[in-house]
Design a protein around this motif. Structure first.
Motif, PDB file in Angstrom:
ATOM      1  N   UNK A   1       0.827  -1.213   0.000  1.00 46.70           N
ATOM      2  CA  UNK A   1       0.000   0.000   0.000  1.00 46.70           C
ATOM      3  C   UNK A   1       0.859   1.260   0.000  1.00 46.70           C
ATOM      4  N   UNK A   2       2.175   1.104  -0.134  1.00 47.81           N
ATOM      5  CA  UNK A   2       3.074   2.246   0.038  1.00 47.81           C
ATOM      6  C   UNK A   2       2.800   3.355  -0.973  1.00 47.81           C
ATOM      7  N   UNK A   3       2.566   2.991  -2.225  1.00 45.92           N
ATOM      8  CA  UNK A   3       2.313   4.025  -3.236  1.00 45.92           C
ATOM      9  C   UNK A   3       1.100   4.872  -2.860  1.00 45.92           C
ATOM     10  N   UNK A   4       0.058   4.224  -2.322  1.00 46.92           N
ATOM     11  CA  UNK A   4      -1.150   4.951  -1.929  1.00 46.92           C
ATOM     12  C   UNK A   4      -0.901   5.830  -0.703  1.00 46.92           C
ATOM     13  N   UNK A   5      -0.114   5.332   0.253  1.00 46.11           N
ATOM     14  CA  UNK A   5       0.202   6.115   1.449  1.00 46.11           C
ATOM     15  C   UNK A   5       1.078   7.312   1.088  1.00 46.11           C
ATOM     16  N   UNK A   6       2.067   7.089   0.212  1.00 42.22           N
ATOM     17  CA  UNK A   6       2.908   8.194  -0.245  1.00 42.22           C
ATOM     18  C   UNK A   6       2.059   9.273  -0.900  1.00 42.22           C
ATOM     19  N   UNK A   7       1.102   8.861  -1.723  1.00 39.45           N
ATOM     20  CA  UNK A   7       0.251   9.814  -2.433  1.00 39.45           C
ATOM     21  C   UNK A   7      -0.653  10.583  -1.477  1.00 39.45           C
ATOM     22  N   UNK A   8      -1.283   9.880  -0.517  1.00 41.78           N
ATOM     23  CA  UNK A   8      -2.227  10.550   0.383  1.00 41.78           C
ATOM     24  C   UNK A   8      -1.543  11.550   1.306  1.00 41.78           C
ATOM     25  N   UNK A   9      -0.374  11.156   1.857  1.00 42.26           N
ATOM     26  CA  UNK A   9       0.280  12.005   2.850  1.00 42.26           C
ATOM     27  C   UNK A   9       1.426  12.828   2.274  1.00 42.26           C
TER      28      UNK A   9
ATOM     29  N   UNK B   1      22.145  -8.468   8.429  1.00 41.00           N
ATOM     30  CA  UNK B   1      22.505  -8.060   7.070  1.00 41.00           C
ATOM     31  C   UNK B   1      21.561  -8.666   6.040  1.00 41.00           C
ATOM     32  N   UNK B   2      21.175  -9.927   6.248  1.00 40.96           N
ATOM     33  CA  UNK B   2      20.192 -10.549   5.358  1.00 40.96           C
ATOM     34  C   UNK B   2      18.883  -9.759   5.360  1.00 40.96           C
ATOM     35  N   UNK B   3      18.399  -9.424   6.550  1.00 42.13           N
ATOM     36  CA  UNK B   3      17.122  -8.712   6.632  1.00 42.13           C
ATOM     37  C   UNK B   3      17.210  -7.277   6.140  1.00 42.13           C
ATOM     38  N   UNK B   4      18.360  -6.622   6.342  1.00 43.04           N
ATOM     39  CA  UNK B   4      18.536  -5.291   5.766  1.00 43.04           C
ATOM     40  C   UNK B   4      18.364  -5.339   4.252  1.00 43.04           C
ATOM     41  N   UNK B   5      18.846  -6.411   3.650  1.00 49.40           N
ATOM     42  CA  UNK B   5      18.735  -6.566   2.195  1.00 49.40           C
ATOM     43  C   UNK B   5      17.321  -6.939   1.772  1.00 49.40           C
ATOM     44  N   UNK B   6      16.770  -7.993   2.365  1.00 53.21           N
ATOM     45  CA  UNK B   6      15.501  -8.531   1.870  1.00 53.21           C
ATOM     46  C   UNK B   6      14.327  -7.608   2.198  1.00 53.21           C
ATOM     47  N   UNK B   7      14.357  -6.958   3.383  1.00 56.63           N
ATOM     48  CA  UNK B   7      13.252  -6.060   3.742  1.00 56.63           C
ATOM     49  C   UNK B   7      13.289  -4.804   2.887  1.00 56.63           C
ATOM     50  N   UNK B   8      14.488  -4.316   2.572  1.00 57.76           N
ATOM     51  CA  UNK B   8      14.582  -3.184   1.644  1.00 57.76           C
ATOM     52  C   UNK B   8      14.017  -3.556   0.274  1.00 57.76           C
ATOM     53  N   UNK B   9      14.299  -4.784  -0.156  1.00 56.45           N
ATOM     54  CA  UNK B   9      13.775  -5.241  -1.439  1.00 56.45           C
ATOM     55  C   UNK B   9      12.252  -5.279  -1.429  1.00 56.45           C
ATOM     56  N   UNK B  10      11.657  -5.854  -0.374  1.00 50.49           N
ATOM     57  CA  UNK B  10      10.202  -5.920  -0.290  1.00 50.49           C
ATOM     58  C   UNK B  10       9.573  -4.533  -0.164  1.00 50.49           C
ATOM     59  N   UNK B  11      10.292  -3.625   0.494  1.00 44.37           N
ATOM     60  CA  UNK B  11       9.754  -2.282   0.703  1.00 44.37           C
ATOM     61  C   UNK B  11       9.668  -1.498  -0.601  1.00 44.37           C
ATOM     62  N   UNK B  12      10.710  -1.580  -1.420  1.00 48.74           N
ATOM     63  CA  UNK B  12      10.798  -0.694  -2.581  1.00 48.74           C
ATOM     64  C   UNK B  12      10.621  -1.383  -3.930  1.00 48.74           C
ATOM     65  N   UNK B  13      10.692  -2.711  -3.973  1.00 52.51           N
ATOM     66  CA  UNK B  13      10.514  -3.376  -5.264  1.00 52.51           C
ATOM     67  C   UNK B  13       9.159  -3.085  -5.904  1.00 52.51           C
ATOM     68  N   UNK B  14       8.031  -3.125  -5.142  1.00 50.36           N
ATOM     69  CA  UNK B  14       6.756  -2.798  -5.807  1.00 50.36           C
ATOM     70  C   UNK B  14       6.748  -1.409  -6.431  1.00 50.36           C
ATOM     71  N   UNK B  15       7.266  -0.403  -5.717  1.00 55.92           N
ATOM     72  CA  UNK B  15       7.294   0.950  -6.260  1.00 55.92           C
ATOM     73  C   UNK B  15       8.234   1.037  -7.462  1.00 55.92           C
TER      74      UNK B  15
END
Length: 396
Positions: free
Chosen positions: A33-41, A221-235
């Motif tokens: 839902x990040x794209x929608x949250x970025x747009x609203x706020x 370090x694994x989670x820094x990589x994979x969570x960043x990927x999940x956070x920004x890959x959709x956008x």
């Protein structure tokens, strides 16, 4: 272990997997839902990354105390308190009228979730200490991929139809149901079985030594990589022309691979061990494929699937290895250290990736940052492998 306890532990494992599934849905409710949250706020990508990073921040502070409390008082009291905080925080996110309220909600949810994610592997390690640790951790580690897949596909669809708040409300209702199941039906292993398992295993383990910190840093370090990927890959994928639904599905391919392979990895490490080498191979594979994603003209789904295959080698191995290097009676503290360092990684990763995007206007640097984290996961765990190999040689 008595026959009824052997049967009961698989029932308990199913309950614990549902608990982890609720954690996954709460944690991963933001990326689709990040794209929608970025747009609203009207947020920057750095601010949007805070919704993931601040979820992890409380875990840096509460993980060690939560682990010690779980060692002293047991899994269930800590688990119940953790669920209540996670529900309260998610409720605030679903109702938040401002970006600041969303941040408060994510922090509260993060406090509860960070404590919960300590008690779940601790409980599994207690119930499966005598045998089948690898396959149990493999099954447990399918919960996070399943939750992420549901989030990236189901929640993104709900957000597109009914708005992003409806997607968050869905996670609140599901978590409330799992909380009731856990509070009513979960029980600790019998004292007799705990003593039997402890006697069988503790002679090969440290109390709390340096090894758990090597495991924890590699996990961070694994989670820094994979969570960043999940956070920004959709956008990122939306910026390359995909629809929100398609972008969510493509990103979820990382977790589909992990979901399918985790039990197999667990079976293999039960047979051959070598957990450090599995982690090292997974980190190196992730680094290569993540670094290549921004430069390819297409085939994003194929490369994300390859990231998923590599990443599947890591979580099962990490949680099993943690149980190998700490004593039975200090499992809570051991997994607390793991969670604390994991939350450091989750706090730093999305902010670093989001800042790279804001400073350059491109996701190229963001993906290189993710690859850097994955590569150093490999370096860290190989250092532990060399340390333990040297210690084994010295004891011969």
């Amino acid at each position: 272990m008595r026959q009824e306890a052997v049967m009961m532990r698989w029932v308990i494992l199913a309950q614990l997997c549902l608990c982890m599934l609720s954690y996954a849905l709460i944690f991963q409710s933001i990326p689709p839902i990040m794209s929608l949250v970025i747009s609203q706020f009207k947020l920057s990508h750095y601010q949007a990354g805070l919704l993931m990073s601040l979820f992890a921040l409380p875990g840096i502070l509460v993980s060690l105390p939560a682990g010690m409390v779980a060692d002293r008082y047991g899994v269930k009291p800590v688990g119940i308190f953790s669920f209540l905080l996670a529900l309260l925080g998610s409720f605030l996110v679903a109702n938040g009228p401002s970006f600041e309220m969303l941040l408060v909600g994510r922090i509260l949810a993060g406090i509860g979730a960070s404590s919960l994610v300590i008690t779940i592997p601790q409980a599994i390690a207690q119930w499966f200490s005598d045998r089948h640790m690898g396959i149990a951790m493999g099954i447990y580690n399918t919960a996070m991929p399943i939750g992420t897949i549901i989030s990236l596909n189901g929640l993104s669809h709900m957000a597109g139809v009914w708005g992003w708040r409806a997607a968050v409300w869905a996670t609140v209702f599901f978590t409330a149901i799992i909380f009731v199941i856990f509070a009513v039906f979960y029980r600790q292993p019998d004292h007799k079985d705990r003593l039997e398992n402890q006697g069988k295993k503790d002679q090969n383990r440290e109390g709390i030594g340096t090894s758990i910190f090597f495991v924890g840093f590699s996990w961070a370090l694994f989670n820094a990589s994979i969570i960043s990927l999940f956070t920004f890959a959709p956008d990122f994928l939306v910026s390359r022309g995909m629809t929100l639904d398609h972008a969510g599905f493509s990103t979820s391919l990382v977790m589909i691979a992990s979901m399918c392979l985790s039990p197999i990895v667990g079976l293999i490490i039960d047979k051959i061990g070598q957990k450090e080498l599995f982690i090292a191979a997974g980190g190196l594979g992730m680094a290569v494929f993540i670094a290549l994603i921004p430069g390819i003209g297409g085939a994003f789904s194929l490369f994300l699937l390859c990231v998923g295959v590599a990443s599947a080698l890591i979580p099962v191995s990490v949680f099993s290895l943690a149980a190998d290097v700490v004593s039975f009676q200090r499992l809570g503290l051991g997994y607390g250290i793991l969670s604390m360092l994991n939350n450091v990684g989750m706090f730093v990763g999305p902010q670093a990736a989001g800042l790279g995007r804001d400073l350059t206007g491109s996701y190229q640097i963001s993906f290189l940052v993710m690859a850097f984290f994955a590569f150093f996961c490999t370096i860290t765990i190989l250092s532990l492998w060399l340390k333990r190999r040297g210690a084994s040689s010295g004891n011969r």
